[in-house]
Enzyme design. Structure first.
Site, PDB file in Angstrom:
ATOM      1  NE  ARG A 250      -0.139   1.182   3.652  1.00 37.12           N
ATOM      2  CZ  ARG A 250       0.996   2.215   3.540  1.00 37.12           C
ATOM      3  NH1 ARG A 250       2.259   1.864   3.561  1.00 37.12           N
ATOM      4  NH2 ARG A 250       0.533   3.669   3.981  1.00 37.12           N
TER       5      ARG A 250
ATOM      6  CB  ALA B 156       0.383   6.536  -4.299  1.00 37.77           C
TER       7      ALA B 156
ATOM      8  CG  ASP C 298      -3.016   8.050  -1.429  1.00 42.72           C
ATOM      9  OD1 ASP C 298      -2.574   6.701  -1.751  1.00 42.72           O
ATOM     10  OD2 ASP C 298      -2.787   8.828  -0.158  1.00 42.72           O
TER      11      ASP C 298
ATOM     12  CG  ASN D  45      -2.837  11.417   2.308  1.00 48.33           C
ATOM     13  OD1 ASN D  45      -2.178  10.663   2.330  1.00 48.33           O
ATOM     14  ND2 ASN D  45      -2.540  11.446   4.096  1.00 48.33           N
TER      15      ASN D  45
END
Length: 334
Positions: free
Chosen positions: A44, A46, A226, A236
């Site tokens: 996980r 981005a 993100d 985010n």
């Protein structure tokens, strides 16, 4: 610290669902399994999602290289990977870059392109760390949210990259890590990274951040990102927006750190960022134990969107961006 390895034609991911209790590496040779790993948050963050998808594209190409319908098979693989998580734009950026690579150069350069994406991310993180450390005062007490460290990237980190560099310069007095409900990425991952690196860290519950600021214990807030829209609005981990509001009220600088691969100039503002909705069981259960009444309704957005008006500056590998963000982003990242 690393969370992604490419060895002997296989992708290895550090299973972040098991941290910090167990450090377990999983081997992947099928792009579909990588897509599932992204969806279930084995990997996980981005940038890390984008890197994993790039390597998964190599796996897909090797599986389908001898098929007559190779382009169609690769298109299907891209769709599977793209459907794994919707918010982080790095996923789609990496998939598009890998698609352009095989369409232009064939399969020979595909693995090298994935390795380049991985290497470039680390270089961008280190550049962000140097740029962002200039914003950190001596003796700084820094609040961060979720995990934007080595585990969420190719290595080193975005928000934690800034903190790592500032700590190496002797500037960091304390890092406060929000636990980050409902999956505790701050408690399980950020605190884990900082303890491993001997960076002073205090773990707090999410609902303690406002009182901590009111007590004068926070000098700045640094979060990850993100996806950033063309006007500087950014998505985010859920809870970031609340921290930005609190920081504004208390007169505390609020920063986000992000590589250029996280900037999405195709959307004008944050209202166009798709926000992932995750299973309600993450809210009604904790570590497999039912904490809410059976049958209770839940709401579980994985991200929120912070308006650019609440952002003091954005830290990128190309330097510090200050308002007006739309003009700065258009000039530097077109």
């Amino acid at each position: 610290m690393e969370a992604i390895r490419w060895e002997h034609d296989s992708l290895y991911l550090l299973d972040q669902t098991c941290l910090p209790a167990v450090e377990r590496w999983l081997r992947y040779t099928d792009y579909r399994e990588v897509a599932q790993a992204i969806k279930t948050m084995v990997v996980r963050g981005a940038p890390a999602i984008g890197i994993a998808a790039a390597y998964a594209t190599v796996l897909a190409a090797r599986e389908n290289c001898c098929k007559a319908d190779f382009p169609a098979a690769m298109s299907r693989a891209k769709e599977v990977l793209a459907a794994s998580r919707p918010t982080a734009v790095n996923l789609f950026w990496a998939l598009n870059r890998m698609e352009r690579c095989w369409q232009t150069f064939g399969l020979a350069r595909l693995e090298a392109e994935a390795l380049a994406i991985h290497s470039e991310d680390i270089q961008m993180n280190e550049a962000m760390g140097k740029a962002g450390a200039e914003l950190v005062p001596n003796g700084a007490r820094i609040l961060t949210h979720c995990n934007a460290g080595a585990l969420a990237t190719g290595g080193y980190g975005t928000a934690l990259g800034v903190i790592r560099t500032a700590h190496a310069q002797g500037k960091v007095s304390m890092v406060y890590a929000d636990e980050t409900r409902p999956l505790l990425q701050g408690a399980r991952l950020t605190a884990y990274e900082l303890v491993r690196d001997d960076i002073p860290v205090t773990l707090i519950c999410d609902n303690m951040a406002g009182y901590l600021m009111a007590q004068g214990q926070v000098d700045l807030v640094i979060a990850g990102c993100d996806r950033m829209a063309a006007n500087g609005d950014f998505a985010n981990k859920i809870g970031t927006y609340a921290l930005a509001v609190l920081a504004k009220h208390h007169g505390i600088p609020f920063y986000t750190a992000l590589p250029s691969s996280t900037i999405d100039l195709s959307i004008p503002d944050g209202s166009h960022i798709p926000v992932e909705q995750r299973s309600g069981e993450e809210v009604s259960c904790f570590a497999g134990v039912q904490t809410g009444p059976v049958g209770v309704r839940t709401w579980n957005p994985a991200f929120d969107v912070t308006p650019h008006e609440l952002l003091t500056a954005a830290i990128t590998e190309r330097g510090i961006l200050r308002p007006p963000f739309d003009q700065k982003l258009a000039c530097q990242f077109v």
